[in-house]
Write a protein that holds these residues in place. Structure first.
Motif, PDB file in Angstrom:
ATOM      1  N   PHE A  58       7.003   1.160   5.898  1.00  0.00           N
ATOM      2  CA  PHE A  58       6.549   0.614   7.172  1.00  0.00           C
ATOM      3  C   PHE A  58       5.954  -0.758   6.889  1.00  0.00           C
ATOM      4  O   PHE A  58       4.769  -0.861   6.558  1.00  0.00           O
ATOM      5  N   SER A  59       6.767  -1.781   6.959  1.00  0.00           N
ATOM      6  CA  SER A  59       6.314  -3.147   6.714  1.00  0.00           C
ATOM      7  C   SER A  59       5.611  -3.235   5.366  1.00  0.00           C
ATOM      8  O   SER A  59       6.243  -3.092   4.344  1.00  0.00           O
ATOM      9  N   ARG A  60       4.296  -3.428   5.361  1.00  0.00           N
ATOM     10  CA  ARG A  60       3.561  -3.574   4.102  1.00  0.00           C
ATOM     11  C   ARG A  60       2.972  -2.253   3.607  1.00  0.00           C
ATOM     12  O   ARG A  60       2.220  -2.230   2.641  1.00  0.00           O
TER      13      ARG A  60
ATOM     14  N   GLU B 105       0.839  -1.192   0.000  1.00  0.00           N
ATOM     15  CA  GLU B 105       0.000   0.000   0.000  1.00  0.00           C
ATOM     16  C   GLU B 105       0.872   1.238   0.000  1.00  0.00           C
ATOM     17  O   GLU B 105       1.925   1.259   0.625  1.00  0.00           O
ATOM     18  N   VAL B 106       0.395   2.281  -0.673  1.00  0.00           N
ATOM     19  CA  VAL B 106       1.075   3.571  -0.655  1.00  0.00           C
ATOM     20  C   VAL B 106       0.088   4.612  -0.150  1.00  0.00           C
ATOM     21  O   VAL B 106      -1.010   4.745  -0.685  1.00  0.00           O
ATOM     22  N   LEU B 107       0.454   5.325   0.899  1.00  0.00           N
ATOM     23  CA  LEU B 107      -0.326   6.443   1.403  1.00  0.00           C
ATOM     24  C   LEU B 107       0.313   7.708   0.843  1.00  0.00           C
ATOM     25  O   LEU B 107       1.485   7.981   1.120  1.00  0.00           O
ATOM     26  N   VAL B 108      -0.437   8.457   0.044  1.00  0.00           N
ATOM     27  CA  VAL B 108       0.091   9.638  -0.640  1.00  0.00           C
ATOM     28  C   VAL B 108      -0.393  10.892   0.085  1.00  0.00           C
ATOM     29  O   VAL B 108      -1.581  11.038   0.354  1.00  0.00           O
ATOM     30  N   GLU B 109       0.546  11.802   0.372  1.00  0.00           N
ATOM     31  CA  GLU B 109       0.233  13.045   1.067  1.00  0.00           C
ATOM     32  C   GLU B 109       0.929  14.219   0.397  1.00  0.00           C
ATOM     33  O   GLU B 109       1.969  14.052  -0.217  1.00  0.00           O
ATOM     34  N   TRP B 110       0.355  15.404   0.570  1.00  0.00           N
ATOM     35  CA  TRP B 110       1.025  16.634   0.160  1.00  0.00           C
ATOM     36  C   TRP B 110       1.867  17.115   1.337  1.00  0.00           C
ATOM     37  O   TRP B 110       1.504  16.905   2.486  1.00  0.00           O
ATOM     38  N   ALA B 111       2.975  17.787   1.021  1.00  0.00           N
ATOM     39  CA  ALA B 111       3.809  18.360   2.080  1.00  0.00           C
ATOM     40  C   ALA B 111       4.568  19.562   1.536  1.00  0.00           C
ATOM     41  O   ALA B 111       4.900  19.610   0.355  1.00  0.00           O
ATOM     42  N   ASP B 112       4.814  20.530   2.382  1.00  0.00           N
ATOM     43  CA  ASP B 112       5.642  21.673   2.038  1.00  0.00           C
ATOM     44  C   ASP B 112       7.071  21.277   2.396  1.00  0.00           C
ATOM     45  O   ASP B 112       7.466  21.349   3.560  1.00  0.00           O
ATOM     46  N   LEU B 113       7.825  20.838   1.393  1.00  0.00           N
ATOM     47  CA  LEU B 113       9.165  20.304   1.631  1.00  0.00           C
ATOM     48  C   LEU B 113      10.231  21.369   1.426  1.00  0.00           C
ATOM     49  O   LEU B 113       9.990  22.400   0.802  1.00  0.00           O
TER      50      LEU B 113
END
Length: 62
Positions: A23-25, A4-12
């Motif tokens: 993180f594991s799977r 699984e991929v959790l996609v987020e926006w971030a101010d990098l």
């Protein structure tokens, strides 16, 4: 291997277009939409992590 991929926006920081961590799977991806598109970030992720093209993509509420 993550599935699984959790996609987020971030101010990098300047010069950083995306970051990820496994993180594991589950794999957590944050990208800066001011510098890169989500599609480009996922493509770049696919170059870094084997099997990313077979993962389920989940978008975090932003």
């Amino acid at each position: 291997m993550a599935t699984e991929v959790l996609v987020e926006w971030a101010d990098l920081d300047e010069g950083v277009v995306m970051i990820y961590r496994e993180f594991s799977r589950r794999l957590r991806l944050a990208y800066d939409p001011a510098r890169i598109t989500e599609r480009a970030a996922l493509t770049l992720l696919g170059q870094r992590v084997a099997g990313v093209d077979a993962m389920a993509i989940h978008r975090a509420d932003t």
